[in-house]
Design an enzyme around this catalytic site. Structure first.
Site, PDB file in Angstrom:
ATOM      1  N   SER A 149       0.864  -1.182   0.000  1.00 41.10           N
ATOM      2  CA  SER A 149       0.000   0.000   0.000  1.00 41.10           C
ATOM      3  C   SER A 149       0.899   1.229   0.000  1.00 41.10           C
ATOM      4  CB  SER A 149      -0.882   0.001   1.253  1.00 41.10           C
ATOM      5  OG  SER A 149      -1.490   1.264   1.455  1.00 41.10           O
ATOM      6  N   TYR A 162      -1.955  -0.375  10.569  1.00 42.54           N
ATOM      7  CA  TYR A 162      -1.944  -0.793   9.160  1.00 42.54           C
ATOM      8  C   TYR A 162      -0.652  -0.353   8.488  1.00 42.54           C
ATOM      9  CZ  TYR A 162      -3.454  -1.261   4.299  1.00 42.54           C
ATOM     10  OH  TYR A 162      -3.543  -1.596   2.971  1.00 42.54           O
TER      11      TYR A 162
END
Length: 286
Positions: A149, A162
Site C-alpha cells: 500500500s 496498518y
C-alpha cells in the site's frame, strides 16, 4: 477437508491469498482469463464472495479452485501447498493479498489489536512465502507479488497499525528480492492508493472513538477525510490487471505504485522537506 484440486493440462499456477474480497477475487478473474490455473485461498469459505459467480459469467470457472486457508494457521498453509503440488507440481506465482486495515490513534489501539494486525498482514504473509519459496527456488523461477500500500511508504495519522504492517512488508520484500534474485525468483511490491474495496469500510467499522478521548476530534477528521477519499476512489480492477501484468514480466521492477493519490503522496514525500509535509497533513486535520 476439502476435495483435492483437480489435475489438468499444464498451465502456469498462481496462488492468491485473501481471494474472497478486495483485489483478491478480481485478480483471480484476470489471472484465469490470462490462462493461469488459480488457487483462490480464503480464510472463511462460508462467507459470501462474488468470485465464482463472476467467474461463471466470464466462462472461466473451471480454472479457479477456491480453498480454505487462513494465513495465520500454519497447518492450513501446509495443507494448501501440498494440495497444489499434488495436483500440479508447481507454483509459478504467489500473490500475498490477505490483509485488513486497523485504525485509531496509536496510544489507544490495544496491544491485542496491534498483534492481530501484524499476524495477518505481516507474519501470515511471511509464513505463506516461506512455504512457497522452496518450490520456486527448486524450479529456478517464480514470482512473489506482495500487495502492499502507499501506507507502506508513508505513515499517516490514524492508521499506525496498518501502516506499520505494510512498512514491515516493504522491508521484508526488499531483503527477500536481493536474497532470491540469484535463484531466479522475482519479488515485487504493488502499492495501491485508495480504491473502492471493502477493506476500508471494514476498517471504518472497527474504529471506535471514546467520547472523552483526547484524540476524538482529530480521529473524526481523519475518518471523514478517509471516507471522502474512498467515495472518490478508482475501480479496484485497475490493481488486479496490474498484478497480472507484473506476473507476466520477465524482469519486473521492485515497486509498482498505482493510483492518483499514491503517486501524489510519494512525489510529495520525495520532493518536500519532512517539516513541510507535517504542516500539510496537520492543516488537513485541523
Amino acid at each position: 477437508m476439502h476435495p483435492p484440486i483437480e489435475a489438468g493440462p499444464a498451465r502456469p499456477v498462481v496462488l492468491i491469498t485473501g481471494a474472497a474480497g478486495g483485489f483478491g477475487w478480481r485478480a483471480c478473474l484476470h489471472f484465469a482469463k490470462s490462462g493461469y490455473r488459480v488457487v483462490a485461498a480464503m480464510r472463511d469459505m462460508t462467507k459470501p464472495s462474488p468470485l465464482m459467480e463472476e467467474a461463471e459469467k466470464w466462462g472461466i470457472q473451471s480454472l479457479i479452485h477456491p480453498v480454505e486457508m487462513d494465513v495465520t494457521r500454519p497447518e492450513q498453509i501446509e495443507r494448501c501447498i501440498a494440495q497444489i503440488l499434488d495436483a500440479y507440481g508447481r507454483i509459478d506465482v504467489l500473490v500475498n493479498n490477505a490483509g485488513f486495515a486497523l485504525g485509531g490513534y496509536a496510544e489507544e489501539v490495544s496491544l491485542q489489536d496491534w498483534r492481530r494486525q501484524m499476524d495477518t498482514n505481516f507474519f501470515g504473509m511471511v509464513a505463506v512465502t516461506q512455504a512457497v519459496l522452496p518450490v520456486m527456488r527448486t524450479a529456478g523461477s517464480g514470482t512473489v507479488i506482495n500487495v502492499s500500500s502507499v501506507s507502506g511508504r508513508i505513515g499517516l495519522p490514524g492508521y499506525a497499525p496498518y501502516s506499520a504492517s505494510k512498512h514491515a512488508m516493504e522491508g521484508f520484500s526488499e531483503s527477500l528480492r536481493l536474497e532470491m534474485l540469484p535463484y531466479g525468483v522475482r519479488v515485487v511490491l504493488v502499492e495501491p492508493g485508495s480504491y473502492r474495496t471493502a477493506i476500508w469500510q471494514k476498517g471504518f467499522d472497527q474504529i471506535s472513538i471514546a467520547g472523552d478521548s483526547p484524540y476524538h476530534h482529530r480521529m473524526e477528521t481523519v475518518l471523514n477525510h478517509s471516507r471522502r477519499t474512498f467515495d472518490q476512489s478508482a475501480d479496484p480492477m485497475e490493481v488486479a490487471k496490474l498484478i497480472v501484468r507484473v506476473a507476466q514480466k520477465k524482469r519486473p521492477k521492485l515497486r509498482y505504485p498505482i493510483g492518483r493519490d499514491a503517486r501524489m503522496l510519494l512525489i510529495a514525500k520525495t520532493l518536500l522537506p519532512w517539516k513541510w509535509l507535517e504542516k500539510l497533513v496537520n492543516s488537513v486535520l485541523k
